[in-house]
Design a protein around this motif. Structure first.
Motif, mmCIF file in Angstrom:
data_model
loop_
_atom_site.group_PDB
_atom_site.id
_atom_site.type_symbol
_atom_site.label_atom_id
_atom_site.label_comp_id
_atom_site.label_asym_id
_atom_site.label_seq_id
_atom_site.Cartn_x
_atom_site.Cartn_y
_atom_site.Cartn_z
ATOM 1 N N GLY A 11 3.905 -5.890 -5.521
ATOM 2 C CA GLY A 11 3.727 -4.913 -4.467
ATOM 3 C C GLY A 11 4.309 -5.416 -2.997
ATOM 4 N N PRO A 12 4.403 -4.473 -2.164
ATOM 5 C CA PRO A 12 5.075 -4.811 -0.768
ATOM 6 C C PRO A 12 4.240 -5.809 0.083
ATOM 7 C CG PRO A 12 4.186 -2.560 -0.620
ATOM 8 C CD PRO A 12 3.967 -3.010 -2.189
ATOM 9 N N TYR A 32 6.782 -9.990 -4.657
ATOM 10 C CA TYR A 32 7.170 -8.796 -3.717
ATOM 11 C C TYR A 32 8.109 -7.770 -4.506
ATOM 12 C CZ TYR A 32 9.590 -5.595 -0.546
ATOM 13 O OH TYR A 32 9.894 -4.708 0.062
ATOM 14 N N THR A 34 9.008 -3.293 -3.617
ATOM 15 C CA THR A 34 8.882 -2.230 -2.807
ATOM 16 C C THR A 34 7.634 -1.041 -3.009
ATOM 17 O OG1 THR A 34 10.464 -0.850 -4.160
ATOM 18 C CG2 THR A 34 11.195 -2.130 -2.073
ATOM 19 N N HIS A 35 7.521 -1.107 -4.456
ATOM 20 C CA HIS A 35 6.256 -0.219 -4.837
ATOM 21 C C HIS A 35 5.115 -1.049 -5.570
ATOM 22 C CE1 HIS A 35 8.510 3.515 -3.554
ATOM 23 N NE2 HIS A 35 9.794 2.874 -4.290
ATOM 24 N N TYR A 36 3.912 -0.726 -5.255
ATOM 25 C CA TYR A 36 2.757 -1.343 -5.899
ATOM 26 C C TYR A 36 2.994 -1.117 -7.261
ATOM 27 C CZ TYR A 36 -1.952 -2.450 -7.368
ATOM 28 O OH TYR A 36 -2.969 -3.037 -7.832
ATOM 29 N N ARG A 37 2.840 -2.268 -8.297
ATOM 30 C CA ARG A 37 2.497 -2.025 -9.756
ATOM 31 C C ARG A 37 1.437 -2.688 -10.194
ATOM 32 N NH1 ARG A 37 7.933 -3.654 -12.493
ATOM 33 N NH2 ARG A 37 6.749 -3.110 -13.971
#
Length: 86
Positions: A11-12, A32, A34-37
């Motif tokens: 995630g970010p 890193y 851009t979106h949380y997984r």
């Protein structure tokens, strides 16, 4: 151990992991995104024969992002195979 998988989130706000196996650098994993997984296979390794291995995982900050998390270490020590006629 015959197979290892490291599972955790990306995630970010995430940093990086440095993974050494049997004293040698195996991977540098950038966490890193851009979106949380929440559940991602972050690292995998396999060996042709079962045995004892030393795995070292080091958490590192990356560009001010410090969060490193591991949810599961999945370890397989042997495989089951079907015999003839199964």
């Amino acid at each position: 151990m015959r197979e290892l998988a490291v599972v955790g989130p990306t995630g970010p706000t995430r940093g990086r992991m440095i993974i050494d196996v049997d004293g040698k650098r195996a991977d540098v994993v950038e966490l890193y995104a851009t979106h949380y997984r929440p559940r991602v296979v972050l690292f995998e390794d396999r060996w042709s024969k079962p045995g004892v291995h030393e795995v070292r995982i080091e958490a590192r900050a990356r560009d001010g992002r410090r969060t490193v998390a591991i949810d599961d270490l999945v370890i397989l020590s042997s495989a089951v195979t079907a015999g003839p006629g199964s």
